[in-house]
Scaffold this motif. Sequence first.
Motif, PDB file in Angstrom:
ATOM      1  N   GLY A 102       0.807  -1.216   0.000  1.00  0.00           N
ATOM      2  CA  GLY A 102       0.000   0.000   0.000  1.00  0.00           C
ATOM      3  C   GLY A 102       0.834   1.257   0.000  1.00  0.00           C
ATOM      4  O   GLY A 102       0.332   2.344   0.282  1.00  0.00           O
ATOM      5  N   GLU A 103       2.129   1.118  -0.342  1.00  0.00           N
ATOM      6  CA  GLU A 103       3.032   2.269  -0.398  1.00  0.00           C
ATOM      7  C   GLU A 103       3.283   2.655  -1.859  1.00  0.00           C
ATOM      8  O   GLU A 103       3.144   1.854  -2.765  1.00  0.00           O
ATOM      9  CB  GLU A 103       4.367   1.919   0.269  1.00  0.00           C
ATOM     10  N   GLY A 104       3.671   3.906  -2.068  1.00  0.00           N
ATOM     11  CA  GLY A 104       4.066   4.348  -3.395  1.00  0.00           C
ATOM     12  C   GLY A 104       2.925   4.514  -4.380  1.00  0.00           C
ATOM     13  O   GLY A 104       3.141   4.565  -5.590  1.00  0.00           O
TER      14      GLY A 104
ATOM     15  N   GLU B 118     -11.776   3.173  -9.982  1.00  0.00           N
ATOM     16  CA  GLU B 118     -10.609   2.829  -9.154  1.00  0.00           C
ATOM     17  C   GLU B 118      -9.378   3.611  -9.594  1.00  0.00           C
ATOM     18  O   GLU B 118      -8.529   3.962  -8.779  1.00  0.00           O
ATOM     19  CB  GLU B 118     -10.316   1.323  -9.243  1.00  0.00           C
ATOM     20  N   TRP B 119      -9.264   3.871 -10.901  1.00  0.00           N
ATOM     21  CA  TRP B 119      -8.084   4.562 -11.433  1.00  0.00           C
ATOM     22  C   TRP B 119      -8.495   5.284 -12.701  1.00  0.00           C
ATOM     23  O   TRP B 119      -9.454   4.889 -13.378  1.00  0.00           O
ATOM     24  CB  TRP B 119      -6.971   3.552 -11.719  1.00  0.00           C
ATOM     25  N   ASP B 120      -7.750   6.336 -13.016  1.00  0.00           N
ATOM     26  CA  ASP B 120      -8.116   7.124 -14.191  1.00  0.00           C
ATOM     27  C   ASP B 120      -7.350   6.726 -15.441  1.00  0.00           C
ATOM     28  O   ASP B 120      -7.942   6.495 -16.494  1.00  0.00           O
ATOM     29  CB  ASP B 120      -7.963   8.626 -13.899  1.00  0.00           C
TER      30      ASP B 120
ATOM     31  N   GLY C 228      -3.067  -8.536   2.528  1.00  0.00           N
ATOM     32  CA  GLY C 228      -2.356  -8.807   1.274  1.00  0.00           C
ATOM     33  C   GLY C 228      -3.318  -9.104   0.135  1.00  0.00           C
ATOM     34  O   GLY C 228      -4.515  -8.863   0.215  1.00  0.00           O
ATOM     35  N   GLY C 229      -2.739  -9.637  -0.962  1.00  0.00           N
ATOM     36  CA  GLY C 229      -3.559 -10.107  -2.073  1.00  0.00           C
ATOM     37  C   GLY C 229      -4.028  -9.050  -3.048  1.00  0.00           C
ATOM     38  O   GLY C 229      -4.945  -9.291  -3.828  1.00  0.00           O
ATOM     39  N   ALA C 230      -3.422  -7.866  -3.050  1.00  0.00           N
ATOM     40  CA  ALA C 230      -3.847  -6.809  -3.968  1.00  0.00           C
ATOM     41  C   ALA C 230      -3.451  -7.138  -5.404  1.00  0.00           C
ATOM     42  O   ALA C 230      -2.565  -7.958  -5.655  1.00  0.00           O
ATOM     43  CB  ALA C 230      -3.225  -5.478  -3.561  1.00  0.00           C
ATOM     44  N   THR C 231      -4.135  -6.502  -6.360  1.00  0.00           N
ATOM     45  CA  THR C 231      -3.736  -6.522  -7.756  1.00  0.00           C
ATOM     46  C   THR C 231      -3.072  -5.179  -8.030  1.00  0.00           C
ATOM     47  O   THR C 231      -3.693  -4.135  -7.840  1.00  0.00           O
ATOM     48  CB  THR C 231      -4.950  -6.709  -8.688  1.00  0.00           C
ATOM     49  N   VAL C 232      -1.807  -5.203  -8.442  1.00  0.00           N
ATOM     50  CA  VAL C 232      -1.059  -3.948  -8.567  1.00  0.00           C
ATOM     51  C   VAL C 232      -0.628  -3.706 -10.011  1.00  0.00           C
ATOM     52  O   VAL C 232      -0.411  -4.643 -10.780  1.00  0.00           O
ATOM     53  CB  VAL C 232       0.179  -3.931  -7.636  1.00  0.00           C
TER      54      VAL C 232
ATOM     55  N   SER D   1      -2.872   0.246  -6.912  1.00  0.00           N
ATOM     56  CA  SER D   1      -3.172  -0.983  -6.171  1.00  0.00           C
ATOM     57  C   SER D   1      -4.683  -1.132  -6.067  1.00  0.00           C
ATOM     58  O   SER D   1      -5.378  -0.191  -5.680  1.00  0.00           O
ATOM     59  CB  SER D   1      -2.566  -0.945  -4.763  1.00  0.00           C
ATOM     60  N   VAL D   2      -5.179  -2.315  -6.418  1.00  0.00           N
ATOM     61  CA  VAL D   2      -6.608  -2.615  -6.314  1.00  0.00           C
ATOM     62  C   VAL D   2      -6.760  -3.768  -5.323  1.00  0.00           C
ATOM     63  O   VAL D   2      -6.150  -4.825  -5.501  1.00  0.00           O
ATOM     64  CB  VAL D   2      -7.203  -3.003  -7.684  1.00  0.00           C
ATOM     65  N   TRP D   3      -7.560  -3.547  -4.292  1.00  0.00           N
ATOM     66  CA  TRP D   3      -7.651  -4.521  -3.204  1.00  0.00           C
ATOM     67  C   TRP D   3      -8.873  -5.423  -3.356  1.00  0.00           C
ATOM     68  O   TRP D   3      -9.934  -4.974  -3.798  1.00  0.00           O
ATOM     69  CB  TRP D   3      -7.678  -3.798  -1.856  1.00  0.00           C
ATOM     70  N   PRO D   4      -8.747  -6.692  -2.986  1.00  0.00           N
ATOM     71  CA  PRO D   4      -9.867  -7.633  -3.126  1.00  0.00           C
ATOM     72  C   PRO D   4     -11.049  -7.257  -2.240  1.00  0.00           C
ATOM     73  O   PRO D   4     -10.869  -6.832  -1.096  1.00  0.00           O
ATOM     74  CB  PRO D   4      -9.263  -8.975  -2.679  1.00  0.00           C
ATOM     75  N   LYS D   5     -12.230  -7.407  -2.781  1.00  0.00           N
ATOM     76  CA  LYS D   5     -13.459  -7.250  -2.006  1.00  0.00           C
ATOM     77  C   LYS D   5     -14.489  -8.224  -2.564  1.00  0.00           C
ATOM     78  O   LYS D   5     -14.836  -8.161  -3.741  1.00  0.00           O
ATOM     79  CB  LYS D   5     -13.994  -5.821  -2.086  1.00  0.00           C
ATOM     80  N   LYS D   6     -14.921  -9.132  -1.731  1.00  0.00           N
ATOM     81  CA  LYS D   6     -15.812 -10.205  -2.182  1.00  0.00           C
ATOM     82  C   LYS D   6     -17.077  -9.632  -2.830  1.00  0.00           C
ATOM     83  O   LYS D   6     -17.677  -8.680  -2.340  1.00  0.00           O
ATOM     84  CB  LYS D   6     -16.200 -11.095  -1.001  1.00  0.00           C
ATOM     85  N   GLY D   7     -17.449 -10.244  -3.959  1.00  0.00           N
ATOM     86  CA  GLY D   7     -18.661  -9.847  -4.646  1.00  0.00           C
ATOM     87  C   GLY D   7     -18.474  -8.731  -5.647  1.00  0.00           C
ATOM     88  O   GLY D   7     -19.427  -8.332  -6.314  1.00  0.00           O
ATOM     89  N   THR D   8     -17.243  -8.200  -5.770  1.00  0.00           N
ATOM     90  CA  THR D   8     -16.976  -7.124  -6.718  1.00  0.00           C
ATOM     91  C   THR D   8     -16.189  -7.665  -7.919  1.00  0.00           C
ATOM     92  O   THR D   8     -15.703  -8.805  -7.902  1.00  0.00           O
ATOM     93  CB  THR D   8     -16.176  -5.976  -6.073  1.00  0.00           C
ATOM     94  N   ALA D   9     -16.076  -6.823  -8.931  1.00  0.00           N
ATOM     95  CA  ALA D   9     -15.265  -7.158 -10.103  1.00  0.00           C
ATOM     96  C   ALA D   9     -14.619  -5.882 -10.617  1.00  0.00           C
ATOM     97  O   ALA D   9     -15.200  -4.796 -10.504  1.00  0.00           O
ATOM     98  CB  ALA D   9     -16.114  -7.799 -11.194  1.00  0.00           C
ATOM     99  N   VAL D  10     -13.425  -5.999 -11.167  1.00  0.00           N
ATOM    100  CA  VAL D  10     -12.766  -4.857 -11.795  1.00  0.00           C
ATOM    101  C   VAL D  10     -12.586  -5.141 -13.286  1.00  0.00           C
ATOM    102  O   VAL D  10     -12.444  -6.299 -13.700  1.00  0.00           O
ATOM    103  CB  VAL D  10     -11.405  -4.537 -11.136  1.00  0.00           C
TER     104      VAL D  10
END
Length: 516
Positions: A295-297, A331-333, A445-449, A456-465
């Motif tokens: 979660g840094e940078g 989540e991001w531009d 842990g477990g982010a998609t970076v 950094s995109v963090w897991p959340k059950k029931g969501t999709a990116v």
Amino acid sequence: MIWYILIIGILLPQSLAHPGFFTSIGQMTDLIHTEKDLVTSLKDYIKAEEDKLEQIKKWAEKLDRLTSTATKDPEGFVGHPVNAFKLMKRLNTEWSELENLVLKDMSDGFISNLTIQRQYFPNDEDQVGAAKALLRLQDTYNLDTDTISKGNLPGVKHKSFLTAEDCFELGKVAYTEADYYHTELWMEQALRQLDEGEISTIDKVSVLDYLSYAVYQQGDLDKALVLTKKLLELDPEHQRANGNLKYFEYIMAKEKDVNKSASDDRSDQKTTPKKKGVAVDYLPERQKYEMLCRGEGIKMTPRRQKKLFCRYHDGNRNPKFILAPAKQEDEWDKPRIIRFHDIISDAEIEIVKDLAKPRLSRATVHDPETGKLTTAQYRVSKSAWLSGYENPVVSRINMRIQDLTGLDVSTAEELQKDEPDAFKELGTGNRIATWLFYMSDVSAGGATVFPEVGASVWPKKGTAVFWYNLFASGEGDYSTRHAACPVLVGNKWVSNKWLHERGQEFRRPCTLSELE
């Protein structure tokens, strides 16, 4: 088709029954039930042994009382005809029965169950793989050995400790891989715990033996000498340590002679231990990746943050979403990454997981040298492929993706190929976009970076990116290069849908500019 991947925070010949346990939390849970069954079987064996000993104890107590009485007046005792008969009967028959009872093996049931279950046990590869995974987590999340050893990890439900022996084993795994940096860290942790009085099957001599050599390999000759002398205080006859001591002293004397004519600066530099750290192949990109995992940078400025919104999305007036639009969040531009909330139900998730579990296999990567798919130490997930025709739920999820993205899913990948030109053989073009379901929450842990843009995109059950991998022109958008962070605590289920160029000609027309 949807690709379902089970990812754990955590490598190498594989068990024929269940290859690569350490790469799958789902299969590790099966081992928990296996061990529980063995414990139950062991307790049954202990009860049987206790019952057997109780019978022997009662027999011994009865005969103790009888012989105590008989030995006081042997002639008078056997003078009674009943006593004489019972003495003959006991020695001829009953002692033989007691002998059979003592010789009876009560362990047959337990040993039989253990033999059956052993075929499903993890092997040496699994143990080494789990150890390497722990070392990788240590580096990625910048954890010290004491924190890991005491189990002080974020989000833990079941706290667990590492013994000095556990720390020693981790150090040995690192040593076998010539990873002297981690060898030193874990051998020092083992030594600290022994110094604090922990009772262990390993001794300080064994720890110091590994530790002194690991320190020497990293260039710290002074410290290696001190550790070797400490070892010899505990075991003056240690053959290797005595040899190392002479060698270290010889090297230091030789360096001293060489440096006599050098300048003070050079002398200072020579006597200063070399800076120790992670492996020399530690690339800047990896450092950026690990920072994002922690979660840094992250490079989202407040000004850009203000331009990110949440909205309701009806799939361009799709009848299925007019009355119940999907919830979208930016989540991001750049690149544009969109999260859909509450887009897959718990019931659907469980069905998908049940379909995927029996066919989970180790995820592979393309080997540029051989041109074939192979496993890699940095990719320790398991995956399975599911087709829409296999289950109505999978088909419904596919259509939901098509309705919300406006892209044709009929040309999405239907299989994995070994060849480097697999997509050409499919005839569907390159991957134009990625849809990623998060089917579990992750404790830590477990982010998609996305290292290129610092996202950094963090897991959340029931969501999709969702994001596009290609510009509308068909050129690749390298800013979408991404990687999954290892799971520190918990487990991670995700499902991937890769949409291809073919079939999108009128759904996403190309532009005149290569970068649009």
